[in-house]
Design an enzyme around this catalytic site. Structure first.
Site: not given
Ligand code: DCS
Length: 283
Positions: A32, A51, A99, A101, A146, A178, A202
């Site tokens: 996503y 991305r 379903r 895997h 992501k 993070e 990420l």
């Molecule tokens: N790390 C994780 C685990 C994230 O889910 C996100 C963004 C980031 C870093 C920051 O990435 P961006 O700067 O590209 O947004 N998560 C999105 C989400 O799930 N909701 O809003 C942003």
């Protein structure tokens, strides 16, 4: 009523028909993106779409559109919903199949779902800062993707919320990685530290813009993980994401960072970041 994108058509939201055997629903087998909309236009759309396609590649999922077509689909969705300040959420799953895997064989079309939402900029939190809680990072080892699989992130965020905190500061042992849905940064001795863009985080699009802003305002950057041990040696701490932008973190585990107020480098970065948004919106 809102208009959503379902595969390659714009439909009214109640017309969507998601299968119980969609692999996104059953396995979280998909990817996503969340893209910010300012004044009706997407911010850093190219980076987000790039991305998304990189995440697709990493899980061996094929998106049957060129990036240009995909961009146009997002653009049409925003226009149909007349979004002003908000976001687009888009997900792509490996499709519908009985379903099991392993990947469907023969392969099936992926399922694309996207919708928009008005989301205000979090101005109060940007000005006042937020608190955070440290949580052990027990996610998988491909956090660079992501992925729709967000259980580790969800549990970490809930643990922070249970303590009245806005975000979780994730750590693998002593290494700060993070946030549960954000990237993390600290300023120590006039240098900005943040985890390098490896498989443990990420690589946020906001993070990339922030690193450019650092250069502009003369804040040296070291892409090196911070450690839990010297957490409180930082004068400033902040988080970033598409929706949250740059939020000062003023307390971690109920103890203040620095003075317990948003730091001056953080404030300067917020201003530099805002200038970039304004420039993009006016372009
Ligand atoms: N790390 C994780 C685990 C994230 O889910 C996100 C963004 C980031 C870093 C920051 O990435 P961006 O700067 O590209 O947004 N998560 C999105 C989400 O799930 N909701 O809003 C942003």
């Amino acid at each position: 009523m809102s208009i959503i994108l379902w595969n390659n058509q714009l439909i009214n939201e109640e017309e969507i028909n998601i299968s119980k055997e969609d692999r996104g629903y059953q396995f979280g087998d998909g990817i996503y993106e969340v893209i910010r909309v300012y004044d009706g236009s997407m911010y850093t759309a190219k980076e987000h779409i790039d991305r998304l396609y990189e995440s697709a590649d990493k899980i061996r999922l094929i998106i049957p559109h060129t990036k240009d077509v995909f961009h146009k689909m997002m653009y049409d969705l925003i226009e149909a919903n007349e979004v002003v300040t908000g976001q687009v959420y888009v997900q792509v799953t490996r499709g519908v199949s009985a379903r099991q895997h392993q990947f469907p064989s023969p392969s099936v079309e992926c399922v694309i779902t996207a919708y928009t939402k008005e989301v205000a900029r979090p101005v109060t939190q940007m000005a006042n800062g937020v608190s955070a809680k440290t949580v052990e990072d027990v996610r998988w080892l491909r956090c660079d993707i992501k992925s729709l699989n967000l259980l580790g992130n969800v549990l970490a965020k809930q643990e922070a919320h249970d303590e009245g905190c806005f975000e979780a500061v994730l750590h693998r042992g002593d290494v700060i990685t993070e946030g549960s849905s954000s990237n993390m940064y600290g300023v120590r001795g006039g240098v900005l530290y943040t985890h390098p863009a490896t498989n443990y985080i990420l690589n946020g699009i906001t993070r990339r813009v922030i690193l450019e802003c650092c250069e502009e305002i003369g804040l040296p950057v070291v892409e090196e993980a911070m450690s839990l041990t010297n957490l409180y040696d930082h004068e400033e701490f902040f988080m970033s994401s598409t929706t949250a932008e740059i939020l000062p973190i003023i307390m971690i585990d109920r103890k203040p960072i620095g003075t317990g107020l948003p730091g001056s480098w953080t404030t300067k970065l917020q201003a530099a970041f805002e200038a970039k948004i304004n420039k993009a919106v006016l372009a």
